[in-house]
Design a protein around this motif. Structure first.
Motif, PDB file in Angstrom:
ATOM      1  N   GLU A  47       0.820  -1.211   0.000  1.00  0.00           N
ATOM      2  CA  GLU A  47       0.000   0.000   0.000  1.00  0.00           C
ATOM      3  C   GLU A  47       0.853   1.259   0.000  1.00  0.00           C
ATOM      4  N   ASP A  48       2.118   1.116   0.395  1.00  0.00           N
ATOM      5  CA  ASP A  48       3.029   2.269   0.456  1.00  0.00           C
ATOM      6  C   ASP A  48       3.734   2.524  -0.874  1.00  0.00           C
ATOM      7  N   GLY A  49       3.376   1.770  -1.928  1.00  0.00           N
ATOM      8  CA  GLY A  49       3.993   1.964  -3.232  1.00  0.00           C
ATOM      9  C   GLY A  49       5.241   1.144  -3.469  1.00  0.00           C
ATOM     10  N   GLN A  50       5.635   0.359  -2.470  1.00  0.00           N
ATOM     11  CA  GLN A  50       6.814  -0.487  -2.638  1.00  0.00           C
ATOM     12  C   GLN A  50       6.415  -1.836  -3.242  1.00  0.00           C
ATOM     13  N   PHE A  51       7.423  -2.533  -3.739  1.00  0.00           N
ATOM     14  CA  PHE A  51       7.237  -3.846  -4.330  1.00  0.00           C
ATOM     15  C   PHE A  51       8.091  -4.857  -3.574  1.00  0.00           C
ATOM     16  N   LEU A  52       7.641  -6.095  -3.582  1.00  0.00           N
ATOM     17  CA  LEU A  52       8.329  -7.179  -2.892  1.00  0.00           C
ATOM     18  C   LEU A  52       8.554  -8.303  -3.897  1.00  0.00           C
ATOM     19  N   ASP A  53       9.798  -8.713  -4.040  1.00  0.00           N
ATOM     20  CA  ASP A  53      10.150  -9.805  -4.941  1.00  0.00           C
ATOM     21  C   ASP A  53      10.857 -10.861  -4.102  1.00  0.00           C
ATOM     22  N   ILE A  54      10.271 -12.053  -4.025  1.00  0.00           N
ATOM     23  CA  ILE A  54      10.826 -13.146  -3.233  1.00  0.00           C
ATOM     24  C   ILE A  54      11.125 -14.311  -4.171  1.00  0.00           C
ATOM     25  N   ILE A  55      12.359 -14.766  -4.147  1.00  0.00           N
ATOM     26  CA  ILE A  55      12.755 -15.885  -4.992  1.00  0.00           C
ATOM     27  C   ILE A  55      13.361 -16.972  -4.108  1.00  0.00           C
ATOM     28  N   HIS A  56      12.878 -18.177  -4.302  1.00  0.00           N
ATOM     29  CA  HIS A  56      13.378 -19.331  -3.554  1.00  0.00           C
ATOM     30  C   HIS A  56      14.379 -20.089  -4.425  1.00  0.00           C
ATOM     31  N   TRP A  57      15.552 -20.332  -3.840  1.00  0.00           N
ATOM     32  CA  TRP A  57      16.642 -21.027  -4.526  1.00  0.00           C
ATOM     33  C   TRP A  57      17.017 -22.284  -3.764  1.00  0.00           C
ATOM     34  N   ARG A  58      17.586 -23.244  -4.462  1.00  0.00           N
ATOM     35  CA  ARG A  58      18.020 -24.511  -3.859  1.00  0.00           C
ATOM     36  C   ARG A  58      18.989 -24.257  -2.702  1.00  0.00           C
ATOM     37  N   ASP A  59      19.924 -23.315  -2.912  1.00  0.00           N
ATOM     38  CA  ASP A  59      20.913 -23.001  -1.883  1.00  0.00           C
ATOM     39  C   ASP A  59      21.533 -21.638  -2.190  1.00  0.00           C
ATOM     40  N   ARG A  60      22.384 -21.190  -1.313  1.00  0.00           N
ATOM     41  CA  ARG A  60      22.996 -19.864  -1.452  1.00  0.00           C
ATOM     42  C   ARG A  60      23.883 -19.781  -2.699  1.00  0.00           C
ATOM     43  N   ALA A  62      23.453 -21.274  -5.572  1.00  0.00           N
ATOM     44  CA  ALA A  62      22.578 -21.087  -6.737  1.00  0.00           C
ATOM     45  C   ALA A  62      22.081 -19.645  -6.792  1.00  0.00           C
ATOM     46  N   ALA A  63      21.727 -19.085  -5.647  1.00  0.00           N
ATOM     47  CA  ALA A  63      21.241 -17.698  -5.586  1.00  0.00           C
ATOM     48  C   ALA A  63      22.321 -16.718  -6.029  1.00  0.00           C
ATOM     49  N   GLU A  64      23.526 -16.932  -5.562  1.00  0.00           N
ATOM     50  CA  GLU A  64      24.618 -16.018  -5.909  1.00  0.00           C
ATOM     51  C   GLU A  64      25.030 -16.152  -7.376  1.00  0.00           C
ATOM     52  N   LEU A  65      25.002 -17.360  -7.918  1.00  0.00           N
ATOM     53  CA  LEU A  65      25.298 -17.545  -9.335  1.00  0.00           C
ATOM     54  C   LEU A  65      24.229 -16.857 -10.182  1.00  0.00           C
ATOM     55  N   ALA A  66      22.972 -17.009  -9.796  1.00  0.00           N
ATOM     56  CA  ALA A  66      21.876 -16.348 -10.514  1.00  0.00           C
ATOM     57  C   ALA A  66      22.030 -14.833 -10.457  1.00  0.00           C
ATOM     58  N   ALA A  67      22.454 -14.304  -9.315  1.00  0.00           N
ATOM     59  CA  ALA A  67      22.643 -12.859  -9.176  1.00  0.00           C
ATOM     60  C   ALA A  67      23.669 -12.343 -10.179  1.00  0.00           C
ATOM     61  N   GLN A  68      24.674 -13.140 -10.475  1.00  0.00           N
ATOM     62  CA  GLN A  68      25.668 -12.750 -11.482  1.00  0.00           C
ATOM     63  C   GLN A  68      25.080 -12.863 -12.886  1.00  0.00           C
ATOM     64  N   GLN A  69      24.345 -13.942 -13.131  1.00  0.00           N
ATOM     65  CA  GLN A  69      23.806 -14.191 -14.467  1.00  0.00           C
ATOM     66  C   GLN A  69      22.745 -13.175 -14.872  1.00  0.00           C
ATOM     67  N   VAL A  70      21.901 -12.738 -13.938  1.00  0.00           N
ATOM     68  CA  VAL A  70      20.843 -11.792 -14.300  1.00  0.00           C
ATOM     69  C   VAL A  70      21.408 -10.446 -14.731  1.00  0.00           C
ATOM     70  N   MET A  71      22.601 -10.112 -14.257  1.00  0.00           N
ATOM     71  CA  MET A  71      23.210  -8.845 -14.647  1.00  0.00           C
ATOM     72  C   MET A  71      23.671  -8.851 -16.104  1.00  0.00           C
ATOM     73  N   LEU A  72      23.702 -10.021 -16.717  1.00  0.00           N
ATOM     74  CA  LEU A  72      24.103 -10.160 -18.118  1.00  0.00           C
ATOM     75  C   LEU A  72      22.900 -10.326 -19.046  1.00  0.00           C
ATOM     76  N   ASP A  73      21.709 -10.323 -18.482  1.00  0.00           N
ATOM     77  CA  ASP A  73      20.497 -10.561 -19.259  1.00  0.00           C
ATOM     78  C   ASP A  73      19.754  -9.233 -19.487  1.00  0.00           C
ATOM     79  N   ALA A  74      19.478  -8.908 -20.741  1.00  0.00           N
ATOM     80  CA  ALA A  74      18.849  -7.620 -21.077  1.00  0.00           C
ATOM     81  C   ALA A  74      17.451  -7.488 -20.476  1.00  0.00           C
ATOM     82  N   THR A  75      16.690  -8.565 -20.441  1.00  0.00           N
ATOM     83  CA  THR A  75      15.336  -8.516 -19.871  1.00  0.00           C
ATOM     84  C   THR A  75      15.402  -8.194 -18.385  1.00  0.00           C
ATOM     85  N   CYS A  76      16.320  -8.830 -17.686  1.00  0.00           N
ATOM     86  CA  CYS A  76      16.470  -8.573 -16.252  1.00  0.00           C
ATOM     87  C   CYS A  76      16.974  -7.155 -15.996  1.00  0.00           C
ATOM     88  N   CYS A  77      17.919  -6.702 -16.794  1.00  0.00           N
ATOM     89  CA  CYS A  77      18.451  -5.348 -16.618  1.00  0.00           C
ATOM     90  C   CYS A  77      17.377  -4.292 -16.854  1.00  0.00           C
TER      91      CYS A  77
END
Length: 97
Positions: A47-60, A62-77
């Motif tokens: 209600e305050d105009g903020q957004f919440l994005d929650i992603i569940h990963w197999r382990d830390r 996988a999450a950290e590798l994905a964090a690197q990979q999304v920075m190389l993806d135009a859709t994510c950027c």
């Protein structure tokens, strides 16, 4: 099995509409689902105009590798460019139950 929960809370950048942000958010889901260790994703608005994005990963690793990979993806950027990153909160949590 305990997995990693990635939590991002953010407001949109000035001038960005909710519909723009929702469309960009939906567009990255197929990208995320192809990443190793992806389990699920939840997205919400506050209600305050903020957004919440929650992603569940197999382990830390996988999450950290994905964090690197999304920075190389135009859709994510394009999604990240709509966020006010100066007021964004980003954290990893270990699932308890």
């Amino acid at each position: 099995m305990q997995h990693t929960i990635e939590v991002v809370i953010f407001p949109p950048r000035s001038g960005v509409t909710t519909s723009q942000l929702l469309a960009a958010s939906a567009a990255i889901t197929p990208v995320l689902t192809r990443m190793p260790g992806f389990i699920s994703r939840d997205f919400g608005t506050g209600e305050d105009g903020q957004f919440l994005d929650i992603i569940h990963w197999r382990d830390r690793d996988a999450a950290e590798l994905a964090a690197q990979q999304v920075m190389l993806d135009a859709t994510c950027c394009a999604y990240f460019d709509l966020m006010d990153q100066t007021r964004m909160h980003f954290s990893y949590f270990n699932q308890v139950f």
